[in-house]
Design an enzyme around this catalytic site. Structure first.
Site, PDB file in Angstrom:
ATOM      1  N   ASN A 105       9.512 -33.760  99.909  1.00 48.89           N
ATOM      2  CA  ASN A 105      10.079 -32.498  99.438  1.00 48.89           C
ATOM      3  C   ASN A 105      11.604 -32.547  99.305  1.00 48.89           C
ATOM      4  O   ASN A 105      12.159 -32.056  98.325  1.00 48.89           O
ATOM      5  CB  ASN A 105       9.678 -31.352 100.375  1.00 48.89           C
ATOM      6  CG  ASN A 105       8.179 -31.143 100.384  1.00 48.89           C
ATOM      7  OD1 ASN A 105       7.468 -31.778  99.613  1.00 48.89           O
ATOM      8  ND2 ASN A 105       7.706 -30.276 101.257  1.00 48.89           N
ATOM      9  N   HIS A 151      27.303 -12.046  56.490  1.00 45.16           N
ATOM     10  CA  HIS A 151      26.000 -11.777  55.835  1.00 45.16           C
ATOM     11  C   HIS A 151      25.679 -12.823  54.772  1.00 45.16           C
ATOM     12  O   HIS A 151      24.968 -12.537  53.812  1.00 45.16           O
ATOM     13  CB  HIS A 151      25.964 -10.380  55.198  1.00 45.16           C
ATOM     14  CG  HIS A 151      26.438  -9.282  56.103  1.00 45.16           C
ATOM     15  ND1 HIS A 151      25.592  -8.535  56.887  1.00 45.16           N
ATOM     16  CD2 HIS A 151      27.696  -8.837  56.380  1.00 45.16           C
ATOM     17  CE1 HIS A 151      26.294  -7.660  57.595  1.00 45.16           C
ATOM     18  NE2 HIS A 151      27.583  -7.828  57.311  1.00 45.16           N
ATOM     19  N   SER A 272      12.909 -38.641  49.212  1.00 44.77           N
ATOM     20  CA  SER A 272      11.601 -38.001  49.119  1.00 44.77           C
ATOM     21  C   SER A 272      10.589 -39.039  48.691  1.00 44.77           C
ATOM     22  O   SER A 272      10.921 -39.958  47.934  1.00 44.77           O
ATOM     23  CB  SER A 272      11.668 -36.864  48.099  1.00 44.77           C
ATOM     24  OG  SER A 272      10.394 -36.627  47.562  1.00 44.77           O
ATOM     25  N   LYS A 278      15.881 -37.008  45.118  1.00 42.55           N
ATOM     26  CA  LYS A 278      16.184 -36.190  46.295  1.00 42.55           C
ATOM     27  C   LYS A 278      16.983 -36.922  47.365  1.00 42.55           C
ATOM     28  O   LYS A 278      16.777 -38.088  47.630  1.00 42.55           O
ATOM     29  CB  LYS A 278      14.888 -35.680  46.940  1.00 42.55           C
ATOM     30  CG  LYS A 278      14.143 -34.651  46.141  1.00 42.55           C
ATOM     31  CD  LYS A 278      14.813 -33.295  46.068  1.00 42.55           C
ATOM     32  CE  LYS A 278      14.845 -32.562  47.389  1.00 42.55           C
ATOM     33  NZ  LYS A 278      13.541 -31.990  47.770  1.00 42.55           N
ATOM     34  N   GLU A 285      18.449 -30.477  59.361  1.00 40.18           N
ATOM     35  CA  GLU A 285      17.299 -29.592  59.568  1.00 40.18           C
ATOM     36  C   GLU A 285      16.749 -29.751  60.989  1.00 40.18           C
ATOM     37  O   GLU A 285      16.322 -28.784  61.614  1.00 40.18           O
ATOM     38  CB  GLU A 285      16.204 -29.897  58.537  1.00 40.18           C
ATOM     39  CG  GLU A 285      16.637 -29.617  57.102  1.00 40.18           C
ATOM     40  CD  GLU A 285      15.622 -30.122  56.090  1.00 40.18           C
ATOM     41  OE1 GLU A 285      15.746 -31.284  55.644  1.00 40.18           O
ATOM     42  OE2 GLU A 285      14.695 -29.380  55.759  1.00 40.18           O
ATOM     43  N   LYS A 320      10.497 -31.290  86.174  1.00 42.43           N
ATOM     44  CA  LYS A 320      11.124 -32.505  85.659  1.00 42.43           C
ATOM     45  C   LYS A 320      11.055 -32.675  84.141  1.00 42.43           C
ATOM     46  O   LYS A 320      12.065 -32.963  83.493  1.00 42.43           O
ATOM     47  CB  LYS A 320      10.501 -33.734  86.345  1.00 42.43           C
ATOM     48  CG  LYS A 320      11.064 -33.920  87.758  1.00 42.43           C
ATOM     49  CD  LYS A 320      10.313 -34.941  88.549  1.00 42.43           C
ATOM     50  CE  LYS A 320       9.116 -34.367  89.267  1.00 42.43           C
ATOM     51  NZ  LYS A 320       9.432 -33.281  90.218  1.00 42.43           N
TER      52      LYS A 320
HETATM   53  N1  ARG Z   1       5.679 -35.490  92.805  1.00 39.29           N
HETATM   54  C1  ARG Z   1       6.106 -34.411  93.633  1.00 39.29           C
HETATM   55  C2  ARG Z   1       7.035 -33.487  92.837  1.00 39.29           C
HETATM   56  O1  ARG Z   1       7.462 -33.895  91.827  1.00 39.29           O
HETATM   57  C3  ARG Z   1       6.856 -34.940  94.807  1.00 39.29           C
HETATM   58  C4  ARG Z   1       6.863 -34.016  95.996  1.00 39.29           C
HETATM   59  C5  ARG Z   1       5.506 -33.904  96.569  1.00 39.29           C
HETATM   60  N2  ARG Z   1       5.508 -33.202  97.803  1.00 39.29           N
HETATM   61  C6  ARG Z   1       4.396 -32.730  98.331  1.00 39.29           C
HETATM   62  N3  ARG Z   1       4.517 -32.078  99.436  1.00 39.29           N
HETATM   63  N4  ARG Z   1       3.247 -32.883  97.756  1.00 39.29           N
HETATM   64  O2  ARG Z   1       7.314 -32.356  93.192  1.00 39.29           O
END
Ligand code: ARG
Length: 460
Positions: A105, A151, A272, A278, A285, A320
């Site tokens: 954690n 505008h 194109s 083109k 874009e 992530k």
């Molecule tokens: N892969 C987990 C995450 O990205 C890592 C932490 C996992 N901790 C746990 N208590 N299961 O959050």
């Protein structure tokens, strides 16, 4: 041994695993583990011998990861477990000592904070490159008139330099936002353990120094639960992407035959598959279209965090991918914007002709009447009438007769010479002499400020 009787369902494993994406955190995870092993030995929690074995093992693991020969196993749930498993295979049972006084954690959020810091620094660097490019192009096109729009209707003429610099300042603020995100990721979570702290007298300040954090997170609960530094990063990325989308949209318009203001470099354009004539502004874009994706990542992470009870919940694993994808997308679009701006060729005549429309001087005529003593509202009405007479009869404002002028305003008819002078193109631009305006003196002043701001970040 395991507390479970039954193996995990394969679909649960797939749902639960983050290895497919969090393997990108390996450089942070290895660096963190090295610092952790050193600290544990420093505090006498593990022996110097164990530390050396762990460091040698981590070197070997790092080599494999770098050379992409690291043998990932099917049941590696995440990068943290994969590295620990491999370390133990290489170094033996001492590998199991690395997780002393550490939980996944605090480990995972430490990796992410390190990642956000380095990605913010990269964003700042790329933004600086685009700012420098815009500034150089502004200096090259200092006195090229073009229409300014509201505008998407021609409104008042400006210099191309002034328009390009508008983006410079947006990006300067974006860069500050990334510096802020970098700062916010500056508290070290490591040492918070699962949530309550650990049963060892660790040295978190030492870890913070080694890993480049500015301070130790003061509350272990906050440390493992907090992801607002990631929100700050995503916020900076979202706003910057939105700015790039506006630039992209303008480049699409400007490079069309209808505008004809610029030609984009071949290296950033496509042909194109069916129409040989083109030249499509695909990169511009994409700048336009990528922004909502980055904004969605910000909204997505807010969704994950909102209402989430303290402390760690598996939900947090979803922090992530938004960060990774926002970083990838932003850095790519910043490169595209830089390439397009650096290589665009502007058409001086097209820009000038578009800015030569006398109707663009309507506000300037109203201001002349103000200088002659009329209230602005009244002047606005008089000029609106003049514009109607000119447009209805298909003539430019400068060809209205003294009688026609007098019908709308005796004062204006009495100052016919000044009226015609105001209608000469260069005066509309050069009369914008207020600070931050488009007159050459003010743009030059702005360029000097921009130069100073550009270098500011390089020094910090
Ligand atoms: N892969 C987990 C995450 O990205 C890592 C932490 C996992 N901790 C746990 N208590 N299961 O959050």
């Amino acid at each position: 041994m395991s507390r479970f009787h039954d193996p995990p369902d394969p679909d649960f494993q797939r749902l639960n695993a983050s290895i497919a994406f969090d393997r990108r955190l390996w450089p942070q995870d290895v660096a963190q583990s090295r610092a952790h092993a050193r600290m544990l030995a420093e505090r006498g929690i593990i022996s110097g011998e164990d530390r050396d074995a762990l460091l040698a093992g981590l070197d070997a693991v790092e080599r494999e990861l770098r050379e992409e020969s690291f043998p990932f196993a099917d049941d590696d749930e995440d990068i943290h477990m994969a590295i620990e498993r491999r370390l133990t295979e290489i170094a033996g049972s001492v590998g199991g000592r690395l997780h002393t006084a550490r939980s996944r954690n605090d480990q995972v959020v430490t990796d992410l904070a390190m990642y956000v810091r380095s990605r913010s620094a990269q964003a700042r660097e790329r933004i600086s490159r685009l700012m420098a490019t815009l500034l150089a192009r502004a200096e090259e096109h200092l006195d090229w008139p073009m229409p300014g729009y509201t505008h998407l209707q021609r409104a008042q003429p400006v210099y191309l330099s002034h328009h390009l610099l508008a983006y410079f300042w947006m990006l300067a603020r974006d860069r500050t936002r990334f510096a802020f995100a970098q700062d916010q990721a500056g508290w070290l979570p490591l040492g918070a353990g699962a949530l309550a702290g650990v049963n060892f007298d660790t040295d978190r300040s030492l870890l913070a120094r080694e890993l480049g954090f500015s301070a130790v997170a003061p509350n272990s609960i906050d440390a493992v639960s907090g992801r607002d530094f990631a929100l700050d990063y995503l916020n900076a990325a979202a706003t910057c992407s939105t700015h790039l989308s506006r630039l992209g949209a303008e480049l699409v318009l400007w490079s069309s035959a209808e505008f004809g203001f610029c030609e984009l470099p071949d290296a950033w354009s496509s042909g194109s598959s069916i129409m040989p004539q083109k030249k499509n502004p695909d990169a511009a874009e994409m700048l336009r279209a990528k922004a909502p994706r980055v904004v969605a990542h910000l909204a997505g992470l807010h969704g994950v965090l909102h209402g989430l009870p303290l402390t760690y919940n598996k939900d947090l694993q979803e922090d992530k991918e938004p960060v990774f994808d926002a970083g990838d997308t932003l850095e790519l679009t910043l490169a595209a914007a830089t390439g397009m701006i650096a290589g665009a060729t502007f058409d001086r005549e097209r820009l000038r002709d578009a800015a030569a429309d006398e109707l663009l001087a309507a506000t300037d005529i109203a201001d002349l009447l103000v200088r002659l003593g009329l209230p602005f509202r009244e002047a606005h009405g008089i000029v609106a009438g003049l514009v109607r007479t000119a447009v209805d009869s298909g003539r430019p404002l400068s060809e209205l007769t003294p009688q026609e002028l007098a019908e709308h305003s005796e004062t204006l008819a009495d100052h016919g010479a000044e009226y015609r002078e105001v209608l000469a193109q260069s005066s509309w631009l050069e009369s914008k002499l207020s600070e931050g305006g488009t007159s050459l003196a003010r743009v030059s002043e702005q360029i000097a400020k921009a130069r100073a701001v550009l270098d500011e970040d390089a020094r910090s």
